[in-house]
Motif scaffolding. Sequence first.
Motif, PDB file in Angstrom:
ATOM      1  N   PHE A   1     -90.133  64.634 -27.860  1.00 16.53           N
ATOM      2  CA  PHE A   1     -89.325  65.517 -27.668  1.00 16.53           C
ATOM      3  C   PHE A   1     -87.794  65.031 -28.280  1.00 16.53           C
ATOM      4  CE2 PHE A   1     -86.722  68.785 -26.008  1.00 16.53           C
ATOM      5  CZ  PHE A   1     -87.585  69.854 -25.873  1.00 16.53           C
ATOM      6  N   SER A   2     -87.115  66.023 -28.958  1.00 20.56           N
ATOM      7  CA  SER A   2     -85.840  65.784 -29.470  1.00 20.56           C
ATOM      8  C   SER A   2     -85.057  66.934 -28.853  1.00 20.56           C
ATOM      9  CB  SER A   2     -85.861  65.726 -30.843  1.00 20.56           C
ATOM     10  OG  SER A   2     -84.762  65.453 -31.488  1.00 20.56           O
ATOM     11  N   PHE A   3     -83.834  66.473 -28.537  1.00 20.71           N
ATOM     12  CA  PHE A   3     -82.829  67.626 -28.165  1.00 20.71           C
ATOM     13  C   PHE A   3     -81.388  66.973 -28.571  1.00 20.71           C
ATOM     14  CE2 PHE A   3     -82.761  64.751 -24.421  1.00 20.71           C
ATOM     15  CZ  PHE A   3     -81.554  65.074 -23.904  1.00 20.71           C
ATOM     16  N   SER A   4     -80.619  67.888 -28.851  1.00 16.13           N
ATOM     17  CA  SER A   4     -79.260  67.718 -29.089  1.00 16.13           C
ATOM     18  C   SER A   4     -78.229  68.665 -28.162  1.00 16.13           C
ATOM     19  CB  SER A   4     -78.781  67.649 -30.398  1.00 16.13           C
ATOM     20  OG  SER A   4     -78.780  69.083 -30.798  1.00 16.13           O
ATOM     21  N   GLY A   5     -77.004  68.366 -27.880  1.00 12.62           N
ATOM     22  CA  GLY A   5     -76.191  69.149 -27.278  1.00 12.62           C
ATOM     23  C   GLY A   5     -74.916  68.833 -27.491  1.00 12.62           C
ATOM     24  N   PRO A   6     -74.010  69.501 -26.805  1.00 10.60           N
ATOM     25  CA  PRO A   6     -72.383  69.081 -26.909  1.00 10.60           C
ATOM     26  C   PRO A   6     -72.110  67.762 -26.157  1.00 10.60           C
ATOM     27  CG  PRO A   6     -72.485  71.299 -26.269  1.00 10.60           C
ATOM     28  CD  PRO A   6     -73.851  70.857 -26.162  1.00 10.60           C
ATOM     29  N   THR A   7     -71.147  67.034 -26.605  1.00 13.26           N
ATOM     30  CA  THR A   7     -70.758  65.450 -25.995  1.00 13.26           C
ATOM     31  C   THR A   7     -70.789  65.926 -24.625  1.00 13.26           C
ATOM     32  OG1 THR A   7     -69.571  65.164 -27.930  1.00 13.26           O
ATOM     33  CG2 THR A   7     -69.551  63.685 -26.057  1.00 13.26           C
ATOM     34  N   SER A   8     -70.450  66.867 -23.931  1.00  9.41           N
ATOM     35  CA  SER A   8     -70.177  67.173 -22.485  1.00  9.41           C
ATOM     36  C   SER A   8     -71.446  67.595 -21.728  1.00  9.41           C
ATOM     37  CB  SER A   8     -69.000  68.015 -22.175  1.00  9.41           C
ATOM     38  OG  SER A   8     -69.098  69.299 -22.945  1.00  9.41           O
ATOM     39  N   PHE A   9     -72.416  67.701 -22.469  1.00  8.21           N
ATOM     40  CA  PHE A   9     -73.789  68.682 -21.931  1.00  8.21           C
ATOM     41  C   PHE A   9     -74.262  67.636 -20.867  1.00  8.21           C
ATOM     42  CE2 PHE A   9     -78.265  68.919 -22.184  1.00  8.21           C
ATOM     43  CZ  PHE A   9     -78.447  69.970 -22.020  1.00  8.21           C
TER      44      PHE A   9
ATOM     45  N   TYR B   1     -81.373  72.651 -16.852  1.00  2.00           N
ATOM     46  CA  TYR B   1     -82.971  72.993 -16.436  1.00  2.00           C
ATOM     47  C   TYR B   1     -84.098  73.267 -17.344  1.00  2.00           C
ATOM     48  CZ  TYR B   1     -86.365  75.324 -13.359  1.00  2.00           C
ATOM     49  OH  TYR B   1     -87.549  75.673 -12.914  1.00  2.00           O
ATOM     50  N   GLN B   2     -83.523  74.200 -18.287  1.00  2.00           N
ATOM     51  CA  GLN B   2     -84.568  74.511 -19.425  1.00  2.00           C
ATOM     52  C   GLN B   2     -85.131  73.221 -20.102  1.00  2.00           C
ATOM     53  OE1 GLN B   2     -82.355  77.518 -21.631  1.00  2.00           O
ATOM     54  NE2 GLN B   2     -82.254  78.904 -19.972  1.00  2.00           N
ATOM     55  N   LEU B   3     -84.116  72.573 -20.479  1.00  2.00           N
ATOM     56  CA  LEU B   3     -84.498  71.256 -21.239  1.00  2.00           C
ATOM     57  C   LEU B   3     -85.422  70.347 -20.139  1.00  2.00           C
ATOM     58  CD1 LEU B   3     -84.306  69.233 -23.538  1.00  2.00           C
ATOM     59  CD2 LEU B   3     -82.219  68.438 -22.319  1.00  2.00           C
ATOM     60  N   PHE B   4     -85.145  70.163 -19.165  1.00  2.00           N
ATOM     61  CA  PHE B   4     -85.715  69.238 -18.171  1.00  2.00           C
ATOM     62  C   PHE B   4     -86.993  69.628 -18.097  1.00  2.00           C
ATOM     63  CE2 PHE B   4     -87.239  68.081 -13.860  1.00  2.00           C
ATOM     64  CZ  PHE B   4     -86.765  66.718 -13.956  1.00  2.00           C
ATOM     65  N   GLU B   5     -87.388  71.095 -17.950  1.00  2.00           N
ATOM     66  CA  GLU B   5     -88.696  71.564 -17.807  1.00  2.00           C
ATOM     67  C   GLU B   5     -89.535  71.472 -19.140  1.00  2.00           C
ATOM     68  OE1 GLU B   5     -90.277  73.097 -14.937  1.00  2.00           O
ATOM     69  OE2 GLU B   5     -88.706  71.926 -14.130  1.00  2.00           O
ATOM     70  N   ALA B   6     -88.778  71.756 -20.413  1.00  2.00           N
ATOM     71  CA  ALA B   6     -89.471  71.373 -21.470  1.00  2.00           C
ATOM     72  C   ALA B   6     -89.974  70.080 -21.793  1.00  2.00           C
ATOM     73  CB  ALA B   6     -88.595  71.821 -22.734  1.00  2.00           C
ATOM     74  N   MET B   7     -89.248  69.271 -21.252  1.00  2.00           N
ATOM     75  CA  MET B   7     -89.573  67.644 -21.479  1.00  2.00           C
ATOM     76  C   MET B   7     -90.656  67.287 -20.555  1.00  2.00           C
ATOM     77  SD  MET B   7     -85.665  65.988 -21.510  1.00  2.00           S
ATOM     78  CE  MET B   7     -86.193  64.333 -21.844  1.00  2.00           C
ATOM     79  N   LYS B   8     -90.768  67.991 -19.503  1.00  2.00           N
ATOM     80  CA  LYS B   8     -91.892  67.583 -18.545  1.00  2.00           C
ATOM     81  C   LYS B   8     -93.262  67.896 -18.946  1.00  2.00           C
ATOM     82  CE  LYS B   8     -91.580  69.161 -14.548  1.00  2.00           C
ATOM     83  NZ  LYS B   8     -90.849  70.176 -13.258  1.00  2.00           N
TER      84      LYS B   8
END
Length: 848
Positions: free
Chosen positions: A154-162, A142-149
């Motif tokens: 934008f650039s993001f990374s996270g665990p494979t299962s994210f 949710y934090q990522l989705f709001e930031a992208m809006k």
Amino acid sequence: MTWLEIMVNRALNDPYLNELTRKLELKYAHNFLYQKDDIVLTEKEFDDVLRFADILSRSSGAEGRNKAYKIISLLYDAYKDDIQFQYYANSILTKLGNFASLNLAVGNSETVDTLETALEKEIKRVYQKVPFNDLVFTDPQYQLFEAMKDSNHFSFSGPTSFGKSFIMDAFIQYIITERHGIDNIVILVPTRALINQVTARLKKTITDENYKVLAHPVVPTIYKNRMLKYVFVFTPERLISYLGEKENPVINYMFVDEAHKIIAEKDSRSPLYYHAILLAERKSIKLYFASPNIPNADVFLQLFEKSVDEQMIIRESPVSQNRFFVDYVEGNGRMFTETGDDIVFDDLGKREHGYVSKLLRKLGCDCKNIVYCNTVADTIDFALQFSKNLPEQSDSRIDSLIELIKTYVHKDYFLIDCLKKGVAFHFGRLPQRIRQRIENLFEEKVIDYMFCTSTLLEGVNLPAKNIFIFSNAIGNSKFSDVDFWNLAGRAGRLSKELSGNIICVRIEDKKNRWDTPHKDLEVVRNKKIDDVQPIVIKGQKNFYTNLERSLRAKDFTRANYSQTEKEVWDHYANIVFTHQASKTDSILMSNFLRKNTDGKKLLERMDKENHIPLHILEQCSNIKVSYQNNIWEKISGAEKAFPEEITTQSCQAVLEKMYDYYNWGEEESKGRNPMVKQRTRLQYFAVLMYSWMKSTPLNMMIINIINYYKKKGEIWDKNETIPFDPNNRNQINLIINNLISDIDNVLRFKIKNYFLNYHLIVSEKIGKESAGTNWAEYVEYGTTDSVIIELQNIGIPRHLSMMIKDDYAEFLTFEEGVLVDINAEALIENIDCDKYKDELEELRAIFL
């Protein structure tokens, strides 16, 4: 620091918590490795560890939240029916916003809701609801989705299962809805293997009827003039081709999936990725980068000179992993714990008959398992060995796939032997049609064991409960930290399990088989990934010096560089010159000029001597400019690019000409898998190319190539020529796998690019009409038939397009020889379901 964070920090540093966590991991290990529940928590220990988890779940940082989740996952199997566990799990998973795991761990969680938990749960269900469906984002999603809006890039990374794909799909839906369907969107993927998977997923998630999902860089006539918008799924070369056509619709947004491929030093395609994105960036397309496990996600923004503020690194994982090492050479094993102290088991790893199969059956019983084997040969061998002593499976879905392989590929294909036992193998040389069916059966748990190569690292979505890793390398190169965790991160399926198991297995004392455990296992033990350092920015290994040497046609700074490294430098050198010709400012160009004092003069001199237009240089960045200019000089006005008549002989003649024009004897004869190690190899490609361009079905192409080797009397295997035996199943399977690889990697990539470059140069020199037909298109689509090409452009695979053209053309509408409509519903209703059962299901998935 708030009092709550003080409590969290105290908990994280409490030796008692480490002691409890270690005991939980020992309990889990005994259950997993020995199927023994002989480690017992006291009532106080059980109560205390739950209280610790409750405190940690209130943390604002990933470390505390991950540890809280880890505790719940370790307790789940033994205590899932305990009411106290359910109360705590309900509260903790609600605080983490992990509703997928909450539904699994607690079920009807309302029965154990406190007032605080019920209120928090309802708030998150409202505010963190995924747009356009009933799912709920996790807190970091949710934090990522709001930031992208609120961002233009934008650039993001996270665990494979994210859940990178989940986020991208939701954001695309948001763009379409909030901006009232005015934008065209691209998802950039590294390989063709991912195109079908992503396209199928998007067709299910995008509900706006004004949007079409397309995978070819040509907008079909059937869709033109209908005021439609598009979501394109492209590889880098298809994006470059699309951008090269000025009349194509403008792209507004681009999502770069598996963005770490842009900076992969040991991937010869990385310069193409960089070049394609830079061309898109020059057209003011908004860029969004998604990558697994990269600790400095801002590096992609730096690479394309964007503000590094708009980035996010997600360290919180919605699934936890348990890490094991089983050593059959030393005869022991270990579990890597959260506290950093290995739990050693001295009675693991006994080498006896069938020891590998016994391990897989024991630890993988009744769950989904992926077995990583590195090479294609190992993958097939291990799959055959493992499946040999298993009982045959009785399942209509497996039987259907076996029949398809017999008719579509060959009756002696080894995959049939494995499937009969509920086992499969998976690598890039499988036909896409077969690979998709295997992935579906694995997802549905019809197949429990999947043996695979590094194709899985390309982003193919195949999570499993257990990942067995038999090799710590890709090809001849040891795993990078990013590669290992991209693979290992597939252990554990969100909403299916709370955790997954990573089992590294040393089968024998052999290179790249965990042969130096003390060193090799550090990446497993520490879970630490170093920042990535793009060669374009840092210039390691004399990068910019070697670019200059490539442009001057001189030797590189060392003689023992790998062929991949040389290909990467040659390609980047071509891109530097393209930037000179287009007057493009880039980090690549500025660093090249800064680190090579004579670089500016060199580029200016080359620019003056160059005859090739910019649009050709940009479309063919992997081909040396010197070869292109030599061809320009040799072309005469009477010369068509390619013969009008396509025969085996004309294919041979064209390949011979390309061999000389583009110096394949030097450029395409080196490395582990060269295109043409010897010039006589062109005879094979002439037969293959003729069959492919003439719309020959795959099974008939295989028969044609088998007949070719029968006439030749010999075959190349394991670096030597041996007599060909048409009754030898190993040789038949070798032919099949090589043929499929050659279609995708040689015909449709390398040869297509050479043909495209040659046709563009001839068209520019003598005019497009005079240049004649473009064989690059025929090689890409596997046909010379314009109807079959147009059907592929709207998303119908080659084999289905040929079937429709041959047997159901009455459902196609043409105007002046151009396909303008297809009656999909009538087509599906009238297909002979006995003759085309599998094809009918595929068409239903496409259209319905």
